[in-house]
Design a protein around this motif. Structure first.
Motif, PDB file in Angstrom:
ATOM      1  N   SER A  63       1.667   4.737   7.266  1.00  0.00           N
ATOM      2  CA  SER A  63       2.458   4.115   8.321  1.00  0.00           C
ATOM      3  C   SER A  63       1.987   2.686   8.569  1.00  0.00           C
ATOM      4  N   THR A 112      12.223   9.093   9.062  1.00  0.00           N
ATOM      5  CA  THR A 112      11.398   8.335   8.111  1.00  0.00           C
ATOM      6  C   THR A 112      10.326   9.167   7.423  1.00  0.00           C
ATOM      7  N   LEU A 120       7.868   4.841   2.987  1.00  0.00           N
ATOM      8  CA  LEU A 120       7.555   5.151   4.378  1.00  0.00           C
ATOM      9  C   LEU A 120       6.928   3.938   5.055  1.00  0.00           C
ATOM     10  N   ALA A 123       9.663   1.590   5.980  1.00  0.00           N
ATOM     11  CA  ALA A 123      10.497   2.127   7.065  1.00  0.00           C
ATOM     12  C   ALA A 123       9.781   2.044   8.407  1.00  0.00           C
ATOM     13  N   THR A 124       8.492   2.394   8.449  1.00  0.00           N
ATOM     14  CA  THR A 124       7.761   2.356   9.716  1.00  0.00           C
ATOM     15  C   THR A 124       7.550   0.909  10.169  1.00  0.00           C
TER      16      THR A 124
END
Lengths: 324, 260
Positions: A63, A112, A120, A123-124
């Protein structure tokens, strides 16, 4: 059983002793305002980075959106303490920030967390950017100018206590049923599913938990620095937290402590070098990564209980780690 | 009584019929082997049954205490909770976790731990951990893994890793265990050990076993019933003695036009 309680007691004594040591050093004058500021920054970074380590190191989800959750905590505190500017208001805002951050984490996490690795991360990162842009455009958050004159409701003891609490919370979470489930997903998602672990559920649990600690870090940041602006919570903030996690060792909470302290001290010590500061800082990072690719401590954890058991010569059957 | 019933199960990958109209059944307590040449669709069939790959069409029904349950369309984790455990052809252990943690990770659906009891270490947490610790210690003894319990699973020798994977499948408290080529890469001594282990799964754990295997001596000695898959189609079913004489099976293994 004996070692368990003894270890818990030793950690408690260490935590209290650490508190008094810092307190005494401030009274004597060894720790001046400058160093105290460094210690608080390190403390807040530890809170933020242990939460991120739970997401990256334990559940294996890369993340890059931690600053977004930190912003939620910081702004919740800044806004609420404008109205109720006392300690009660601060703790209320801390709770509100955590709840909002957790809700947002669920909303972001469900779509996500299906993604893997670098997808990922992007997206985060995007999600955190959305949070920042929203804050940038709201009236209640005072837009891009940010919020200032936030009452000083946290000092170093507050941060110290919260470092202990959040670490205890995360370590206990990681060494339980939940922790085994999320680590199994990190190791092999298909195998984890085949033994009855629902990956979506547990990845989300770790993500939400990490978001909650990020909100705590953000709240403390707001009342300590007293001025916040949306630009404080950009991608660079997420990356500097990622650096702490990777440098300390992905999956090692002890490593996160060590890295946060090393980087905090390095950062402060290099301030006299002016423009060269970032060059030396970057060079130090490169050198550590070249010579210790798995981070300063790898996956090592300090375990008083383990030490006790080794000394006593009898082997316990329960988990052999207990940190702070 | 059929524990697991498979009806007209099919899976197409693009234009390829990996599994086509397969019918099979597994009775409670049975040891069934699934054999066939390489690329016959054996592992695909396992993946369909355990939910790893979604099926194109067909029906899979499991008989449980509370009636019949359709398995297709369920998540793999839910299928595992219903009592279908498996191992993988290319071992999939949680390599950086200890053997003990590998087993305990497979038990998470067998008990519930309250979140606050976990993070506050309330007495309820220690009670649950003691329970799980007891299950784990028993399994470690059964599978002769006590000596390596605290080592990382990924660092163990190949044969031991296979044993850990079977133990992990058993840790889910399953009713049926699917073993995908457990003897692959084993030396004769390890294969003999494996044979004892599979016997143990049936006698001590009361498990139904479905086995994919290329080691024919193992299959012929262990299995009560054998299914033969070739090019995605079930070409034969029967006892080891029947299968050995079946012309379709011989043709599939040795090529067509052989007259026995």
């Amino acid at each position: 059983m004996q070692a368990k309680w003894k270890a818990a007691l030793i950690w408690l004594v260490l935590a209290v002793a650490g508190f008094y040591l810092i307190n005494e050093l401030i009274v004597v004058g060894v720790i001046n305002a400058f160093i105290e500021n460094m210690l608080v920054t390190i403390g807040i970074n530890i809170i933020l980075a242990t939460g991120l380590n739970l997401i990256i190191g334990f559940s294996g989800q890369f993340s890059l959106g931690h600053a977004g959750f930190m912003a939620i905590g910081a702004y919740a505190t800044a806004i609420i303490t404008q109205q109720i500017s006392n300690t009660l208001g601060f703790y209320l805002s801390l709770g509100v920030g955590m709840v909002i951050a957790m809700l947002v984490a669920v909303v972001i996490g469900i779509p996500t967390l299906r993604l893997r690795g670098d997808y990922l991360a992007i997206a985060t990162m995007g999600a955190a950017e959305i949070i920042r842009v929203v804050i940038n455009n709201l009236k209640i958050t005072n837009g891009a100018a940010g919020m200032y004159n936030i009452p000083a409701l946290a000092n170093w003891p507050t941060v110290y206590v919260f470092v202990c609490l959040t670490t205890l919370m995360i370590v206990n979470f990681a060494r339980s049923r939940a922790g085994r489930a999320i680590q199994a997903i990190r190791e092999d998602e298909i195998a984890a599913e085949a033994v009855g672990i629902n990956p979506t559920k547990w990845k989300l649990a770790a993500f939400v938990m990490g978001a909650a600690t990020a909100a705590i870090g953000g709240s403390l940041h707001a009342v300590y620095i007293q001025t916040i602006a949306p630009s404080d919570f950009g991608i660079m903030q997420s990356i500097s937290l990622l650096i702490i996690v990777v440098l300390g060792g992905v999956g090692s909470i002890t490593g996160t402590f060590v890295a946060a302290i090393v980087l905090g001290v390095l950062d402060t010590a290099l301030q006299q070098f002016g423009a060269l500061r970032m060059v030396i800082y970057a060079l130090a990072l490169i050198l550590i990564m070249v010579f210790k690719p798995s981070g300063l401590l790898g996956r090592y954890e300090v375990s008083i209980k383990g030490l006790l058991e080794r000394k006593g010569g009898h082997h316990g059957t329960t988990d052999s780690h207990e940190v702070e | 009584m059929a524990l697991l019933t498979v009806t007209k199960l099919s899976k197409q990958f693009g234009g390829l019929d990996a599994v086509a109209d397969v019918d099979m059944h597994v009775d409670a307590g049975e040891l069934v082997a699934l054999i066939g040449p390489n690329g016959a669709g054996k592992t695909t069939l396992f993946n369909l049954l355990t939910g790893v790959t979604p099926a194109t069409s067909g029906k899979v029904t499991l008989t449980t205490a509370s009636g019949k349950v359709a398995l297709l369309g369920k998540r793999p984790s839910d299928i595992a909770k219903l009592g279908l455990a498996r191992t993988f052809q290319n071992i999939r252990l949680f390599s950086k976790l200890s053997v003990r943690d590998n087993l305990q990770a497979a038990m998470t659906h067998r008990y519930h731990e309250n979140f606050f009891a976990e993070i506050l270490r309330l007495p309820a947490y220690y009670k649950k951990e003691a329970l799980v610790g007891g299950w784990t210690d028993a399994l470690l003894r059964e599978f002769d893994l006590t000596a390596v319990a605290d080592l990382d699973a990924g660092n163990l020798p190949y044969g031991t890793q296979r044993r850990v994977e079977i133990a992990r499948a058993a840790a889910t408290a399953p009713r049926i265990i699917f073993l995908d080529e457990p003897a692959a890469g084993m030396n004769p001594e390890e294969t003999a050990g494996l044979r004892e282990l599979i016997e143990k799964l049936r006698t001590d754990f009361q498990l139904t076993v479905v086995l994919i295997e290329h080691d024919m001596s193992l299959v012929m000695n262990l299995a009560e019933r054998i299914y033969v898959l070739d090019h995605g189609k079930m070409i034969a079913e029967g006892t080891p003695a029947q299968i050995q004489k079946d012309p379709a099976v011989i043709a599939a293994y040795l090529g067509g036009g052989v007259h026995a």
